[in-house]
Design a protein around this motif. Sequence first.
Motif, PDB file in Angstrom:
ATOM      1  N   GLU A  62       8.060   2.284   3.018  1.00  0.00           N
ATOM      2  CA  GLU A  62       6.481   1.937   4.051  1.00  0.00           C
ATOM      3  C   GLU A  62       6.958   1.711   5.090  1.00  0.00           C
ATOM      4  O   GLU A  62       8.287   1.372   5.703  1.00  0.00           O
ATOM      5  CB  GLU A  62       5.488   1.223   3.402  1.00  0.00           C
ATOM      6  N   ARG A  63       5.944   2.114   6.130  1.00  0.00           N
ATOM      7  CA  ARG A  63       6.687   2.252   7.622  1.00  0.00           C
ATOM      8  C   ARG A  63       6.561   0.829   8.023  1.00  0.00           C
ATOM      9  O   ARG A  63       7.600   0.572   8.833  1.00  0.00           O
ATOM     10  CB  ARG A  63       5.821   3.378   8.756  1.00  0.00           C
ATOM     11  N   TYR A  64       5.896   0.012   7.548  1.00  0.00           N
ATOM     12  CA  TYR A  64       6.272  -0.702   8.646  1.00  0.00           C
ATOM     13  C   TYR A  64       5.579  -2.109   7.071  1.00  0.00           C
ATOM     14  O   TYR A  64       4.480  -1.801   5.792  1.00  0.00           O
ATOM     15  CB  TYR A  64       5.156  -1.597   9.186  1.00  0.00           C
ATOM     16  N   ILE A  65       6.158  -3.676   7.348  1.00  0.00           N
ATOM     17  CA  ILE A  65       5.934  -4.348   6.618  1.00  0.00           C
ATOM     18  C   ILE A  65       5.715  -5.947   7.239  1.00  0.00           C
ATOM     19  O   ILE A  65       6.438  -5.965   8.357  1.00  0.00           O
ATOM     20  CB  ILE A  65       6.838  -4.520   5.329  1.00  0.00           C
ATOM     21  N   PRO A  66       4.419  -5.955   6.803  1.00  0.00           N
ATOM     22  CA  PRO A  66       4.026  -7.367   7.865  1.00  0.00           C
ATOM     23  C   PRO A  66       4.986  -8.527   7.330  1.00  0.00           C
ATOM     24  O   PRO A  66       6.124  -8.962   6.660  1.00  0.00           O
ATOM     25  CB  PRO A  66       2.733  -8.208   7.434  1.00  0.00           C
ATOM     26  N   ILE A  67       5.673  -9.384   8.345  1.00  0.00           N
ATOM     27  CA  ILE A  67       5.794 -10.700   8.206  1.00  0.00           C
ATOM     28  C   ILE A  67       5.395 -11.605   8.684  1.00  0.00           C
ATOM     29  O   ILE A  67       4.359 -11.948   8.893  1.00  0.00           O
ATOM     30  CB  ILE A  67       7.151 -10.812  10.117  1.00  0.00           C
ATOM     31  N   PRO A  68       5.481 -12.360   7.371  1.00  0.00           N
ATOM     32  CA  PRO A  68       4.991 -13.916   7.019  1.00  0.00           C
ATOM     33  C   PRO A  68       4.820 -15.019   8.327  1.00  0.00           C
ATOM     34  O   PRO A  68       5.663 -15.052   9.143  1.00  0.00           O
ATOM     35  CB  PRO A  68       5.198 -14.433   5.873  1.00  0.00           C
ATOM     36  N   GLU A  69       4.109 -15.439   8.580  1.00  0.00           N
ATOM     37  CA  GLU A  69       3.372 -15.919   9.715  1.00  0.00           C
ATOM     38  C   GLU A  69       4.616 -17.313   9.752  1.00  0.00           C
ATOM     39  O   GLU A  69       4.748 -17.813  10.999  1.00  0.00           O
ATOM     40  CB  GLU A  69       2.376 -16.683   9.532  1.00  0.00           C
ATOM     41  N   GLU A  70       5.010 -17.822   8.285  1.00  0.00           N
ATOM     42  CA  GLU A  70       5.385 -18.716   8.697  1.00  0.00           C
ATOM     43  C   GLU A  70       6.317 -18.997   8.860  1.00  0.00           C
ATOM     44  O   GLU A  70       7.973 -19.686   9.851  1.00  0.00           O
ATOM     45  CB  GLU A  70       5.794 -19.923   7.040  1.00  0.00           C
ATOM     46  N   VAL A  71       7.207 -17.267   8.898  1.00  0.00           N
ATOM     47  CA  VAL A  71       8.642 -16.437   9.479  1.00  0.00           C
ATOM     48  C   VAL A  71       8.047 -16.762  10.732  1.00  0.00           C
ATOM     49  O   VAL A  71       9.007 -17.082  11.339  1.00  0.00           O
ATOM     50  CB  VAL A  71       8.738 -16.251   8.620  1.00  0.00           C
ATOM     51  N   ARG A  72       7.765 -15.856  11.235  1.00  0.00           N
ATOM     52  CA  ARG A  72       7.142 -15.694  12.804  1.00  0.00           C
ATOM     53  C   ARG A  72       7.337 -17.257  13.577  1.00  0.00           C
ATOM     54  O   ARG A  72       7.776 -17.634  14.608  1.00  0.00           O
ATOM     55  CB  ARG A  72       5.751 -15.204  13.234  1.00  0.00           C
ATOM     56  N   GLY A  73       6.558 -18.259  12.397  1.00  0.00           N
ATOM     57  CA  GLY A  73       6.599 -19.409  13.253  1.00  0.00           C
ATOM     58  C   GLY A  73       7.595 -19.894  13.917  1.00  0.00           C
ATOM     59  O   GLY A  73       8.234 -20.406  14.412  1.00  0.00           O
TER      60      GLY A  73
END
Length: 449
Positions: A62-73
């Motif tokens: 897959e070209r893009y994989i979502p970053i979990p919101e807790e990780v972004r926090g």
Amino acid sequence: MVEQTKFLLSEREIPERWYNVVADLPFALNPPLNPETREPVGPEALAPIFPEAIVLQEVSTERYIPIPEEVRGVYALWRPTPLYRARRLERALDTPAHIYYKYEGVSPTGSHKPNTAVPQAYYNREEGVRRLTTETGAGQWGSSLAFACRVMGLECTVYMVRVSYDQKPYRRIMMETYGSEVFPSPTDRTRAGRKVLEEHPDSPGSLGIAISEAVEDAATSEDAKYSLGSVLNHVLLHQTVIGQEAIRQMELSGEYPDVVVGCVGGGSNFGGIALPFVRENLLNGRNTRFVAVEPTACPTLTRGRYTYDFGDTAGTTPLMKMHTLGHTFVPPGIHAGGLRYHGEAPLISALVEHGLIEARAYPQNATFEAGVRFARAEGILPAPEVAHAIKAVIDLAQEAREAGEQKVILFNLCGHGHFDLAAYEQYLAGRLEDYEYPEEEIDRSLAGL
């Protein structure tokens, strides 16, 4: 009027997705192989030591994989990191080149490594893992995973290459401060470590040996998994937050890089800055040049062989197609501990093999000279690893001056050198030695492949 030096993004602009260059490559990557049958292996080969989410990312197209919101926090503690225009260095070099650097030294542990340590700890915690094991060279990765485990409520065991354990005691103390246990590798805790000590009681250790110990520890413990700081696809994937931010920041500067530079050991920081720009070359017609820089004491890309090899010394991993000096290769104890790895990321190796990236190597003293020159111009003391990239940047800037060309050069300043003052002390006192392996020694190391 003050010239703009910093190009900043807000926390709202922390990337929401990781970029996976595998989706856009004009060639297929070679699969990992079972060392006994030489047949390709699938995700099941990684399941004993990695959580399912990480295994799926490792093999994803897959070209893009979502970053979990807790990780972004958690990322928000230091991301987005600043982009600087190195105006003072430009003046010191009297070059028409415009030099920019992405500064990852603002992270809690002072390097780019938490970009992957945090999501790895997160995914392990979500799957019920209690403890992570890992290796570390100079200690940037070990301290980053120790930090991430503390944030996510996990225990952490670190096998630190013995020569770095002795050279950089404050990195060990940092890991222990976060609550991790740290052992100088090779140890007598594992079969792999004991085997090395039986043959070489005074072994300085290597990343390959430390990986063997950490993998064995995880594989023989019901409540533990293994975590890797470089080399594999999922690690490079997580690091692409660096390059994604840099693309936006270069837009703020009104310029675009002609050359992107990074140091390479396993490939994580170089991949982090370079791969989003590689995408621009592949999909949007850009023509950026990419330069990966390594030490002459461990010249994996410049003098290694592109072939299948183990990722660790004991031969416990699947075989991976990569540039390698041989999994039994033990480099000398130069201070750039993060670059002392016998192999290179299969993804970076393939890009070099297909001519999309070029590589060059420098001896230790030349890189410290460049690091000191940078510090005296820009004020930031760089880690010995990134000083390799700085040496290449200085050479490229001087080439631009001689050619009368106004090149735009971007590099990843992947960590500060505050824990490396003993190394700088040795350099300033004239006590550092350069080492370049004779061809016959490399041939002997490669003969067993």
